[in-house]
Design an enzyme around this catalytic site. Structure first.
Site, short mmCIF file in Angstrom:
data_model
loop_
_atom_site.label_atom_id
_atom_site.label_comp_id
_atom_site.label_asym_id
_atom_site.label_seq_id
_atom_site.Cartn_x
_atom_site.Cartn_y
_atom_site.Cartn_z
N GLY A 88 -22.70 16.56 64.68
CA GLY A 88 -23.62 15.82 63.82
C GLY A 88 -22.93 15.25 62.60
O GLY A 88 -21.71 15.10 62.57
N GLY A 102 -17.00 6.67 63.48
CA GLY A 102 -16.07 7.26 64.46
C GLY A 102 -16.84 7.77 65.68
O GLY A 102 -16.44 7.54 66.83
N HIS A 103 -17.96 8.46 65.42
CA HIS A 103 -18.79 8.95 66.54
C HIS A 103 -19.39 7.76 67.31
O HIS A 103 -19.50 7.80 68.54
CB HIS A 103 -19.93 9.83 66.03
CG HIS A 103 -19.48 11.07 65.32
ND1 HIS A 103 -19.56 11.22 63.96
CD2 HIS A 103 -18.93 12.21 65.80
CE1 HIS A 103 -19.10 12.42 63.62
NE2 HIS A 103 -18.71 13.03 64.71
N GLY A 125 -12.57 12.05 69.82
CA GLY A 125 -11.78 11.23 68.91
C GLY A 125 -10.34 11.72 68.83
O GLY A 125 -10.08 12.93 68.83
N GLU A 126 -9.41 10.77 68.75
CA GLU A 126 -7.99 11.14 68.58
C GLU A 126 -7.72 11.69 67.19
O GLU A 126 -6.65 12.23 66.93
CB GLU A 126 -7.09 9.93 68.85
CG GLU A 126 -7.00 9.58 70.31
CD GLU A 126 -6.01 8.46 70.59
OE1 GLU A 126 -5.57 7.78 69.62
OE2 GLU A 126 -5.69 8.25 71.76
N GLN A 136 -7.24 19.15 69.18
CA GLN A 136 -8.45 19.51 69.93
C GLN A 136 -8.47 18.77 71.28
O GLN A 136 -8.76 19.36 72.33
CB GLN A 136 -9.69 19.13 69.11
CG GLN A 136 -10.99 19.17 69.88
CD GLN A 136 -12.20 18.97 68.98
OE1 GLN A 136 -12.61 19.87 68.29
NE2 GLN A 136 -12.78 17.77 69.00
N SER A 162 -14.33 11.00 58.74
CA SER A 162 -14.58 12.40 59.04
C SER A 162 -15.87 12.82 58.34
O SER A 162 -16.13 12.39 57.21
CB SER A 162 -13.42 13.26 58.51
OG SER A 162 -13.79 14.62 58.46
N ARG A 196 -16.34 15.51 57.01
CA ARG A 196 -15.95 16.29 55.82
C ARG A 196 -15.55 15.40 54.64
O ARG A 196 -15.41 15.90 53.52
CB ARG A 196 -14.82 17.26 56.17
CG ARG A 196 -15.28 18.42 57.04
CD ARG A 196 -14.23 19.52 57.16
NE ARG A 196 -14.75 20.74 57.74
CZ ARG A 196 -14.64 21.08 59.03
NH1 ARG A 196 -14.02 20.28 59.88
NH2 ARG A 196 -15.16 22.22 59.47
O1 PAF Z 1 -15.03 17.58 67.24
C1 PAF Z 1 -16.12 18.16 67.09
O2 PAF Z 1 -17.06 17.63 66.50
C2 PAF Z 1 -16.27 19.59 67.63
O3 PAF Z 1 -15.09 20.30 67.51
C3 PAF Z 1 -16.82 19.64 69.07
C4 PAF Z 1 -15.84 18.97 70.05
C5 PAF Z 1 -18.16 18.93 69.13
C6 PAF Z 1 -16.99 21.08 69.50
O4 PAF Z 1 -17.87 21.76 68.67
#
Ligand code: PAF
Length: 282
Positions: free
Chosen positions: A31, A36-37, A147-148, A153, A185, A187
């Site tokens: 969320g 980016g999302h 996302g890169e 991750q 981000s 954050r």
């Molecule tokens: O990148 C994120 O937002 C989180 O790490 C994810 C992949 C949704 C897992 O909680």
């Protein structure tokens, strides 16, 4: 856009989307959505008939000292953005749905999850791998987009999917940046105006180091110079600035294979990460 909060309703809604052989893309998120999302959703729409997004602030990937309680939560606004972007379904389970009483399973991906953020945030990637595998099993998409910006991750998820024969295509989408270069981000919302201005040093230092290495400069010198620029720009803690193999994330002392330059540093109470590709000259 339909919003579902329990696994039975999710399965029913995904089955309806899949009628007549339609395909499904999953965009997993926590969320506090930004452009980016939305780039992940747009890429999902190019690759599948329907996009399912998930919003779940995953407690298992936060250490007790981290920002789980203050992580921005704004589901109503996020749902509007997803709806306008053409998302078909929002999967928004609560913690008790994702981790019912007695939940006891942990997914660990050795090797690629151990250095960098794995060292700075012990247990973080186990939390990520566990929830992502659950999201994959719940939604059962054809393709999933990440996302890169969270490059390690992405590498952990790619390894997990290969190791466990998960039949889902994993797509990495390039980092989206503000006009001044800062990677988008959720954050970034923590930054004061002054910190926000100082934070521009992170993409700038990485860009200069990547150019120096790509131009044949000494790797150790370029990394030291980037660390020095971050310290001078008021980053209080530098967790790492490192050149790593783009696939395995093994440490690299010279540019002899496709690489990734990765950094994590803290400014005020905000920990920022960023990375850039570095390609050996042909
Ligand atoms: O990148 C994120 O937002 C989180 O790490 C994810 C992949 C949704 C897992 O909680």
């Amino acid at each position: 856009m339909q919003i579902v909060r329990d696994v039975a309703s999710l399965r029913e809604a995904v089955a309806a989307l899949r009628a007549d052989g339609a395909t499904v893309a999953l965009v997993p998120t926590m969320g506090a959505l930004h452009a980016g999302h939305m780039a992940l959703v747009a890429e999902g729409k190019r690759r599948a008939s329907h996009v399912v997004a998930s919003i779940f602030v995953n407690p298992k990937q936060f250490a007790p000292s981290e920002d789980l309680s203050t992580y921005p939560r704004r589901e109503a606004g996020d749902a509007r953005m997803l709806d306008e972007a053409g998302c078909a379904l929002l999967w928004a389970p609560g913690v008790e749905v994702m981790y019912p009483g007695g939940f006891a399973t942990n997914v660990g991906v050795a090797g690629v999850s151990e250095p960098l953020d794995g060292a700075a945030r012990p247990g973080h990637f186990d939390g990520v791998a566990t929830v992502v595998l659950k999201l994959f099993n719940q939604v059962q998409p054809d393709v999933a987009l990440f996302g890169e910006k969270d490059y390690q991750q992405l590498a952990v998820i790619r390894r997990m999917v290969r190791d466990l024969d998960v039949p889902i295509e994993i797509v990495g989408v390039p980092t989206q940046r503000d006009a001044d270069g800062l990677a988008l981000s959720s954050r970034n919302a923590y930054l004061t105006d002054e910190e926000r201005r100082a934070a521009r040093a992170l993409p700038r230092a990485l860009g200069e180091a990547a150019a120096a290495i790509q131009g044949g400069g000494d790797v150790a010198d370029a990394l030291a110079s980037a660390r020095d620029k971050l310290s001078k720009a008021r980053f209080e803690t530098i967790d790492y600035v490192e050149l790593r193999d783009a696939g395995t994330l093994a440490e690299m002392r010279e540019l002899d294979a496709p690489a990734r330059l990765l950094a994590a540093a803290r400014i005020g109470r905000t920990r920022l990460i960023d990375n850039l590709p570095v390609t050996p000259p042909a």
